[in-house]
Design a protein around this motif. Structure first.
Motif, short mmCIF file in Angstrom:
data_model
loop_
_atom_site.label_atom_id
_atom_site.label_comp_id
_atom_site.label_asym_id
_atom_site.label_seq_id
_atom_site.Cartn_x
_atom_site.Cartn_y
_atom_site.Cartn_z
N CYS A 234 2.00 2.77 2.63
CA CYS A 234 2.90 2.76 3.78
C CYS A 234 4.10 1.88 3.42
N CYS B 153 0.86 -1.18 0.00
CA CYS B 153 0.00 0.00 0.00
C CYS B 153 0.89 1.23 0.00
N CYS C 146 -5.78 -1.32 4.02
CA CYS C 146 -4.79 -0.90 5.02
C CYS C 146 -5.50 0.08 5.93
ZN LIG Z 1 -0.98 1.58 4.13
#
Ligand SMILES: [Zn+2]
Length: 108
Positions: A7, A5, A26
């Motif tokens: 992050c 994702c 997420c």
């Molecule tokens: Zn994320």
């Protein structure tokens, strides 16, 4: 999980039914995740796919206006149950949350 994702790495998962996407997200950046990225059993993946497609079909049969009260009870009870199974398979490394679906159509 890494690089799934926005992050660098995430261990926070949100479970929420979705049309034309997998029902996992997420919980930090809210990106939709691919069920195949999760290190879980094929059996649990299949259950999640089936739960999500039952949701899509119900929504489609109500012209995407929302879901009925009785369906929302089933959806959210099953969703909570699947979230518990996910937590059990992913152990303590992950924090998993269920987000109930609330758009309700009045039943005649
Ligand atoms: Zn994320």
């Amino acid at each position: 999980m890494k690089d799934v994702c926005f992050c660098d790495e995430t261990f926070e998962i949100l479970v929420e039914a979705e049309v034309s996407a997998d029902p996992i997200w997420c919980n930090k950046c809210k990106a939709n995740l691919d069920l195949d990225e999760l290190p879980i059993s094929e059996e649990l993946k299949a259950e999640l796919y089936e739960w999500n497609s039952t949701f899509s079909n119900h929504l489609a049969s109500h012209n995407y206006n929302g879901i009925t009260q009785s369906f929302s009870e089933w959806l959210n009870a099953s969703g909570e149950n699947l979230t518990k199974k996910l937590s059990a398979e992913l152990t303590n490394t992950y924090v998993i949350q269920y987000h109930p679906y609330e758009s309700i159509i009045k039943e005649k």
